[in-house]
Design an enzyme around this catalytic site. Structure first.
Site, PDB file in Angstrom:
ATOM      1  N   HIS A  24       0.827  -1.207   0.000  1.00 20.53           N
ATOM      2  CA  HIS A  24       0.000   0.000   0.000  1.00 20.53           C
ATOM      3  C   HIS A  24       0.861   1.257   0.000  1.00 20.53           C
ATOM      4  O   HIS A  24       0.541   2.246  -0.664  1.00 20.53           O
ATOM      5  CB  HIS A  24      -0.918   0.008   1.231  1.00 20.53           C
ATOM      6  N   ASP A 117      -5.714   5.992   2.016  1.00 18.48           N
ATOM      7  CA  ASP A 117      -5.886   4.635   1.512  1.00 18.48           C
ATOM      8  C   ASP A 117      -7.331   4.223   1.741  1.00 18.48           C
ATOM      9  O   ASP A 117      -7.862   4.338   2.853  1.00 18.48           O
ATOM     10  CB  ASP A 117      -4.937   3.699   2.259  1.00 18.48           C
ATOM     11  N   HIS A 353       3.125 -14.327  -7.791  1.00 13.32           N
ATOM     12  CA  HIS A 353       1.911 -14.548  -7.013  1.00 13.32           C
ATOM     13  C   HIS A 353       0.764 -13.654  -7.484  1.00 13.32           C
ATOM     14  O   HIS A 353      -0.365 -13.818  -7.044  1.00 13.32           O
ATOM     15  CB  HIS A 353       2.198 -14.294  -5.535  1.00 13.32           C
ATOM     16  N   ASN A 357       0.727  -4.806  -7.371  1.00  6.93           N
ATOM     17  CA  ASN A 357       1.930  -4.009  -7.624  1.00  6.93           C
ATOM     18  C   ASN A 357       2.903  -4.759  -8.534  1.00  6.93           C
ATOM     19  O   ASN A 357       3.462  -4.177  -9.479  1.00  6.93           O
ATOM     20  CB  ASN A 357       2.628  -3.650  -6.310  1.00  6.93           C
ATOM     21  N   GLU A 361       4.090  -3.691 -12.297  1.00 10.48           N
ATOM     22  CA  GLU A 361       5.508  -3.551 -12.621  1.00 10.48           C
ATOM     23  C   GLU A 361       5.869  -4.376 -13.848  1.00 10.48           C
ATOM     24  O   GLU A 361       6.551  -3.888 -14.763  1.00 10.48           O
ATOM     25  CB  GLU A 361       6.350  -3.970 -11.415  1.00 10.48           C
ATOM     26  N   ASP A 377      -6.553 -10.611  -3.772  1.00 14.37           N
ATOM     27  CA  ASP A 377      -6.983 -10.225  -5.123  1.00 14.37           C
ATOM     28  C   ASP A 377      -6.290 -11.005  -6.235  1.00 14.37           C
ATOM     29  O   ASP A 377      -6.577 -10.789  -7.416  1.00 14.37           O
ATOM     30  CB  ASP A 377      -6.724  -8.730  -5.330  1.00 14.37           C
TER      31      ASP A 377
END
Length: 461
Positions: A24, A117, A353, A357, A361, A377
């Site tokens: 986060h 957030d 996994h 993020n 990337e 997620d």
């Protein structure tokens, strides 16, 4: 005759407040750097415990404020469980954040906007009480956010029947392709409540930011825009890997683990272009011993180069003498500078996994992915990797929940174009998404324009 004194307009003061976890903090920290580069006084808010971690490698100096989450000595690890942490963070954090905003105003640094957030909707309540405009920052994909929203609305009644799920602006999803907190009802109730409650008051936010770029999910973006003032501001990865406008912005600035950068990059530099399989399951996911053995065997049997991140706490799960026996093929490290690794020309594919993020990337750097989702997620992200964005392959598990060595090895060979034709199309798509990601944050790109629009609005208030 008096001398006229020129009064320069005060820079808008924006607090950026991420949930205290690396996945986060990283995107929101990069968003703050974007604001800072555009003349905004951007300040990071973190917990007392997190502030004791090292915010390192950042070339941009931030104002950095701390608040209490009620667990100043150990953060979430000090709490009895997730429910205890989240409830205490809400009660203690609300008071601590309010005190911070009031103190800044009293000392001549009033806050013009709060970017919080979305996992902490109570931060919006604090902003409303103090008359501060606020933006919710979502760190997951539109599809995932949409699933949680429909649970919140009651359109998805849990537990779900074992059928496909049909939601507006999303492809049909099997239950197994939904976020695990929804698909496996009752497994992590505190986190499910937290993710669903992101929408409890989001209608009161002036802006809804997404660490995203429009082309990734245009239908879902358009659907969300009917409900909220949605703006894409991503991908929020360090500038030197995208538009290169923020000189020396090469890393996120926070590492909860120490990366062995020199060893990784030195080892990669001697490997042929596109030959190395990079393997990492992020900072949280914990694989079983059987699954670790299957991955290890697949990498060893293929007899090619690999770089495998195995956290210190996971190393005991490796097969006996594995590191020594494969030293001529691979390098096993406890952590690494992932962006540097993914951008290295020797990397051929990424066994991941599917944390969002990591997905962003890889997309932004044009690296094909072999998807092995673990929880939260990640199953939904894997669905999009294979079927929507077509930049990778899902490595499916068997009835025991294990992805077998044959599946992993075959997926790697396909992505490296050693077998079949699928890898060629995937590589072509990966380059397409890399170009679109860079274009989004370029000067005048959609994400860049959205940030400028936000700043202009804050300045005019």
């Amino acid at each position: 005759m008096g001398v006229e004194v020129e009064h320069k307009p005060r820079k808008p003061h924006v607090l950026v407040f991420p949930f205290p976890g690396q996945g986060h903090i990283n995107p929101m920290l990069q968003f703050a750097k974007r604001l800072l580069s555009k003349g905004v006084r951007a300040a990071l808010v973190s917990t007392v415990f997190l502030a004791s971690s090292s915010f390192s490698g950042s070339s941009i100096s931030f104002d950095h404020h701390t608040i209490s989450d009620g667990f100043d000595e150990g953060g979430i690890y000090q709490a009895a469980d997730a429910e205890a942490y989240l409830s205490t963070f809400c009660s203690v954090g609300s008071k601590s954040l309010a005190a911070l905003i009031q103190r800044l105003g009293e000392t001549g640094h009033p806050v013009d906007a709060l970017v919080y957030d979305s996992l902490m909707p109570w931060a919006l309540d604090v902003a409303k009480q103090l008359g501060v405009p606020a933006a919710a920052f979502f760190t997951q994909s539109c599809a995932v956010n949409s699933v949680y929203y429909h649970v919140w609305k009651g359109d998805l009644q849990l537990p779900l029947p074992p059928t496909r799920v049909y939601l507006p602006a999303l492809p049909p999803l099997r239950v197994s392709e939904l976020p695990s907190f929804v698909a496996i009802y009752g497994l992590y109730p505190a986190w499910l409540d937290a993710l669903v409650n992101q929408f409890s008051n989001v209608d009161g936010a002036e802006w809804v930011f997404l660490n995203h770029f429009y082309e990734l999910e245009p239908e879902a973006m358009d659907w969300m825009s009917k409900h909220w003032n949605v703006m894409t501001v991503g991908p929020t990865i360090p500038s030197m890997y995208l538009d290169k406008r923020l000189q020396n912005n090469k890393d996120y600035g926070l590492n909860l683990f120490d990366p062995n950068a020199s060893a990784c990059m030195s080892w990669l530099s001697g490997k042929p272009k596109g030959s190395v399989v990079y393997v990492s399951f992020g900072s949280i996911a914990s694989l079983g011993t059987k699954q670790m053995a299957e991955i290890g065997c697949a990498l060893k049997r293929r007899n090619g180069h690999f770089l495998w991140v195995v956290r210190e706490t996971e190393k005991s799960k490796l097969p006996h003498n594995y590191i020594e026996e494969t030293s001529d093929q691979g390098l096993v490290v406890t952590w690494c500078p992932q962006l540097e690794v993914l951008s290295h020309e020797s990397i051929g594919c990424f066994l991941t996994h599917c944390g969002f993020n990591s997905v962003l990337e890889a997309l932004s750097l044009g690296v094909p992915m072999l998807a092995m989702p673990q929880w939260t997620d990640q199953a939904t992200n894997a669905k999009y990797i294979e079927d929507v964005w077509r930049v990778g392959i899902r490595a499916c598990c068997d009835k025991e929940g294990i992805v077998r060595r044959e599946t992993i090895e075959h997926g790697i060979k396909e992505l490296l174009m050693e077998v079949g034709e699928k890898g060629r199309e995937i590589r072509k798509n990966s380059i397409k998404w890399k170009n679109l990601a860079s274009k989004a944050v370029d000067a005048g790109g959609k994400s860049d324009k959205n940030i400028d629009e936000f700043i202009a609005k804050v300045q005019s208030n």
